[in-house]
Design a protein around this motif. Structure first.
Motif, PDB file in Angstrom:
ATOM      1  N   ARG A  80      27.591  32.151  41.827  1.00 28.01           N
ATOM      2  CA  ARG A  80      29.033  31.784  42.028  1.00 28.01           C
ATOM      3  C   ARG A  80      29.882  32.957  42.084  1.00 28.01           C
ATOM      4  NH1 ARG A  80      30.786  26.870  40.075  1.00 28.01           N
ATOM      5  NH2 ARG A  80      32.538  27.668  38.845  1.00 28.01           N
ATOM      6  N   VAL A  81      30.743  33.074  43.162  1.00 27.30           N
ATOM      7  CA  VAL A  81      31.449  34.152  43.580  1.00 27.30           C
ATOM      8  C   VAL A  81      32.808  34.050  43.336  1.00 27.30           C
ATOM      9  CG1 VAL A  81      31.839  35.421  45.594  1.00 27.30           C
ATOM     10  CG2 VAL A  81      29.839  34.155  45.441  1.00 27.30           C
ATOM     11  N   LEU A  82      33.542  34.985  42.761  1.00 33.08           N
ATOM     12  CA  LEU A  82      34.869  35.260  42.486  1.00 33.08           C
ATOM     13  C   LEU A  82      35.666  36.176  43.592  1.00 33.08           C
ATOM     14  CD1 LEU A  82      37.766  35.077  41.076  1.00 33.08           C
ATOM     15  CD2 LEU A  82      36.963  36.815  39.511  1.00 33.08           C
ATOM     16  N   VAL A  83      36.494  35.660  44.435  1.00 28.13           N
ATOM     17  CA  VAL A  83      37.036  36.411  45.224  1.00 28.13           C
ATOM     18  C   VAL A  83      38.213  36.726  44.879  1.00 28.13           C
ATOM     19  CG1 VAL A  83      37.646  36.694  47.647  1.00 28.13           C
ATOM     20  CG2 VAL A  83      35.853  35.359  47.196  1.00 28.13           C
ATOM     21  N   HIS A  84      38.709  38.116  44.760  1.00 33.34           N
ATOM     22  CA  HIS A  84      40.210  38.358  44.143  1.00 33.34           C
ATOM     23  C   HIS A  84      40.747  39.492  44.723  1.00 33.34           C
ATOM     24  CE1 HIS A  84      39.613  42.127  41.655  1.00 33.34           C
ATOM     25  NE2 HIS A  84      38.236  41.608  41.700  1.00 33.34           N
ATOM     26  N   CYS A  85      41.941  39.664  44.807  1.00 29.94           N
ATOM     27  CA  CYS A  85      42.582  40.880  45.160  1.00 29.94           C
ATOM     28  C   CYS A  85      43.497  41.229  43.883  1.00 29.94           C
ATOM     29  CB  CYS A  85      43.514  40.970  46.522  1.00 29.94           C
ATOM     30  SG  CYS A  85      44.583  39.591  46.497  1.00 29.94           S
ATOM     31  N   ASN A  86      44.763  41.944  44.214  1.00 29.57           N
ATOM     32  CA  ASN A  86      45.752  42.499  43.019  1.00 29.57           C
ATOM     33  C   ASN A  86      46.354  41.051  42.614  1.00 29.57           C
ATOM     34  OD1 ASN A  86      47.037  43.533  41.119  1.00 29.57           O
ATOM     35  ND2 ASN A  86      48.075  45.109  42.455  1.00 29.57           N
ATOM     36  N   GLY A  87      46.958  40.353  43.552  1.00 28.49           N
ATOM     37  CA  GLY A  87      47.702  39.020  43.001  1.00 28.49           C
ATOM     38  C   GLY A  87      47.293  37.938  43.274  1.00 28.49           C
ATOM     39  N   GLY A  88      46.134  38.004  43.922  1.00 27.71           N
ATOM     40  CA  GLY A  88      45.708  36.505  44.590  1.00 27.71           C
ATOM     41  C   GLY A  88      46.593  35.657  45.229  1.00 27.71           C
ATOM     42  N   ILE A  89      47.402  36.461  46.017  1.00 27.54           N
ATOM     43  CA  ILE A  89      48.542  35.784  46.697  1.00 27.54           C
ATOM     44  C   ILE A  89      48.308  35.610  48.361  1.00 27.54           C
ATOM     45  CG2 ILE A  89      51.068  35.443  47.133  1.00 27.54           C
ATOM     46  CD1 ILE A  89      50.375  34.863  44.369  1.00 27.54           C
ATOM     47  N   SER A  90      48.037  36.947  48.896  1.00 31.94           N
ATOM     48  CA  SER A  90      47.986  37.021  50.141  1.00 31.94           C
ATOM     49  C   SER A  90      46.559  37.636  50.816  1.00 31.94           C
ATOM     50  CB  SER A  90      49.068  38.106  50.725  1.00 31.94           C
ATOM     51  OG  SER A  90      48.904  38.364  52.016  1.00 31.94           O
ATOM     52  N   LEU A  91      46.284  38.566  50.217  1.00 31.25           N
ATOM     53  CA  LEU A  91      44.950  39.250  50.672  1.00 31.25           C
ATOM     54  C   LEU A  91      43.862  38.460  50.667  1.00 31.25           C
ATOM     55  CD1 LEU A  91      44.206  41.765  52.330  1.00 31.25           C
ATOM     56  CD2 LEU A  91      44.008  43.223  50.021  1.00 31.25           C
ATOM     57  N   SER A  92      43.458  38.290  49.482  1.00 26.09           N
ATOM     58  CA  SER A  92      42.108  37.551  48.978  1.00 26.09           C
ATOM     59  C   SER A  92      42.107  36.250  49.551  1.00 26.09           C
ATOM     60  CB  SER A  92      41.657  37.628  47.581  1.00 26.09           C
ATOM     61  OG  SER A  92      42.760  37.133  46.879  1.00 26.09           O
ATOM     62  N   PRO A  93      43.281  35.115  49.669  1.00 27.57           N
ATOM     63  CA  PRO A  93      43.624  33.910  49.967  1.00 27.57           C
ATOM     64  C   PRO A  93      43.104  34.043  51.605  1.00 27.57           C
ATOM     65  CG  PRO A  93      45.158  34.298  48.413  1.00 27.57           C
ATOM     66  CD  PRO A  93      44.590  35.693  48.595  1.00 27.57           C
ATOM     67  N   ALA A 108      42.855  51.336  43.922  1.00 27.23           N
ATOM     68  CA  ALA A 108      41.637  51.712  43.657  1.00 27.23           C
ATOM     69  C   ALA A 108      41.449  52.155  42.111  1.00 27.23           C
ATOM     70  CB  ALA A 108      41.144  52.784  44.377  1.00 27.23           C
ATOM     71  N   PHE A 109      42.439  52.572  41.625  1.00 25.06           N
ATOM     72  CA  PHE A 109      42.421  52.987  40.147  1.00 25.06           C
ATOM     73  C   PHE A 109      42.205  51.953  39.176  1.00 25.06           C
ATOM     74  CE2 PHE A 109      44.230  54.128  36.112  1.00 25.06           C
ATOM     75  CZ  PHE A 109      43.301  55.192  35.773  1.00 25.06           C
ATOM     76  N   SER A 110      43.312  50.812  39.561  1.00 21.11           N
ATOM     77  CA  SER A 110      43.112  49.601  38.816  1.00 21.11           C
ATOM     78  C   SER A 110      42.481  48.514  39.375  1.00 21.11           C
ATOM     79  CB  SER A 110      44.604  49.068  38.514  1.00 21.11           C
ATOM     80  OG  SER A 110      45.301  48.947  39.771  1.00 21.11           O
ATOM     81  N   VAL A 111      42.379  48.091  40.556  1.00 23.63           N
ATOM     82  CA  VAL A 111      41.834  46.977  41.068  1.00 23.63           C
ATOM     83  C   VAL A 111      40.253  47.528  41.477  1.00 23.63           C
ATOM     84  CG1 VAL A 111      41.597  45.392  42.896  1.00 23.63           C
ATOM     85  CG2 VAL A 111      43.728  46.252  42.198  1.00 23.63           C
ATOM     86  N   ARG A 112      39.348  47.412  40.740  1.00 24.76           N
ATOM     87  CA  ARG A 112      38.101  48.153  40.842  1.00 24.76           C
ATOM     88  C   ARG A 112      37.062  47.092  40.046  1.00 24.76           C
ATOM     89  NH1 ARG A 112      37.186  50.318  35.603  1.00 24.76           N
ATOM     90  NH2 ARG A 112      39.095  50.677  34.459  1.00 24.76           N
ATOM     91  N   PRO A 113      35.677  47.468  40.160  1.00 26.19           N
ATOM     92  CA  PRO A 113      34.861  46.611  39.530  1.00 26.19           C
ATOM     93  C   PRO A 113      34.679  47.022  37.898  1.00 26.19           C
ATOM     94  CG  PRO A 113      33.849  47.733  41.502  1.00 26.19           C
ATOM     95  CD  PRO A 113      35.175  48.241  41.155  1.00 26.19           C
ATOM     96  N   ARG A 114      35.011  45.929  37.162  1.00 24.07           N
ATOM     97  CA  ARG A 114      34.907  46.342  35.667  1.00 24.07           C
ATOM     98  C   ARG A 114      33.727  46.287  35.119  1.00 24.07           C
ATOM     99  NH1 ARG A 114      40.336  47.545  34.051  1.00 24.07           N
ATOM    100  NH2 ARG A 114      41.806  47.141  35.896  1.00 24.07           N
ATOM    101  N   PHE A 115      32.774  45.294  35.432  1.00 25.21           N
ATOM    102  CA  PHE A 115      31.581  45.179  34.798  1.00 25.21           C
ATOM    103  C   PHE A 115      30.250  45.329  35.762  1.00 25.21           C
ATOM    104  CE2 PHE A 115      34.900  42.303  33.004  1.00 25.21           C
ATOM    105  CZ  PHE A 115      35.067  43.104  31.968  1.00 25.21           C
ATOM    106  N   PRO A 116      30.005  46.324  36.427  1.00 26.77           N
ATOM    107  CA  PRO A 116      29.254  46.651  37.568  1.00 26.77           C
ATOM    108  C   PRO A 116      27.657  46.298  36.865  1.00 26.77           C
ATOM    109  CG  PRO A 116      29.826  48.771  36.744  1.00 26.77           C
ATOM    110  CD  PRO A 116      30.909  47.755  35.892  1.00 26.77           C
ATOM    111  N   ASP A 117      27.436  46.406  35.632  1.00 27.31           N
ATOM    112  CA  ASP A 117      26.230  45.958  34.986  1.00 27.31           C
ATOM    113  C   ASP A 117      25.938  44.788  34.700  1.00 27.31           C
ATOM    114  OD1 ASP A 117      28.189  46.250  33.222  1.00 27.31           O
ATOM    115  OD2 ASP A 117      26.691  46.698  31.662  1.00 27.31           O
TER     116      ASP A 117
END
Length: 212
Positions: A117-130, A71-80
């Motif tokens: 348009r929606v970006l779906v991402h996790c940390n690596g984009g390998i297992s979870l978000s796919p 949660a510290f690193s994988v988080r919303p960066r631009f909520p505004d």
């Protein structure tokens, strides 16, 4: 890339869509996001960290999928700047994705219906978000889990859902098909079945009263 309506696609068009553009894949593309369906992009955390890139891609909504420990690193960066959906999900084979998928699916559908348009991402984009995107593709195009997996892999070659996620992807095929069958069941026939059930229940009640 226009919105895809599966009911308007011929078998040949659907096959071509699944096969994808056949672009040459390079290692560097792992760090980028790829468009899987019109308006649905899939990528790693790195793709969500550049405001300039997100705006150039026309992204309006972001599904941020992460393990709680990230949660510290994988988080919303631009909520505004963007509308976010954050899902805390363990990247383990025991994690129940099917229970969480409807929330992600509804979020994506709502964004696209508004022209987003929606970006779906996790940390690596390998297992979870796919895994989430494969289920979304399967449901949206009404195709098999194999075809949905191939379609996503043909655009983001590095994906590899873990064994538990893959099992749930397979299970979700029967779930969405059963839901579609129920939804497409003629309203009149459903009403007839319900009426017959009420009548049968009434007959059973009368018979019980008579016996008593």
């Amino acid at each position: 890339m226009a919105t895809v309506n599966p009911t308007q696609l011929s078998p040949e068009q659907l096959k071509e869509l699944i096969q994808g553009p056949g672009d040459e894949w390079t290692y560097e593309m792992r760090r980028q996001c790829q468009e899987i369906l019109p308006g649905v992009l899939l990528g790693p955390l790195q793709a969500s960290k550049s405001l300039e890139t997100l705006q150039s891609l026309g992204v309006t909504h972001i599904v941020c999928i992460r393990d709680k420990m990230e949660a510290f690193s994988v988080r919303p960066r631009f909520p505004d700047k963007f509308t976010y959906l954050v899902l805390d999900v363990q990247d383990s084979e025991e994690q129940n994705l099917i229970r969480l998928f409807p929330q992600a699916s509804a979020f994506i559908d709502s964004a696209i219906s508004k022209g987003g348009r929606v970006l779906v991402h996790c940390n690596g984009g390998i297992s979870l978000s796919p895994a989430f995107v494969v289920m979304y593709v399967m449901q949206h195009l009404q195709i098999s889990w194999e075809d949905a997996l191939h379609m996503v892999q043909n655009r983001r070659y590095c994906i590899s859902p873990n064994g538990g996620f893959l099992t749930q992807i397979k299970e979700y095929e029967s779930i969405y098909k059963a839901h579609n069958t129920l939804a497409n069941y003629p309203q009149q026939e459903r009403a007839t079945v319900a009426r017959r059930k009420r009548e049968d229940d009434s007959d059973d009640e009368l018979e019980l009263r008579y016996v008593n």
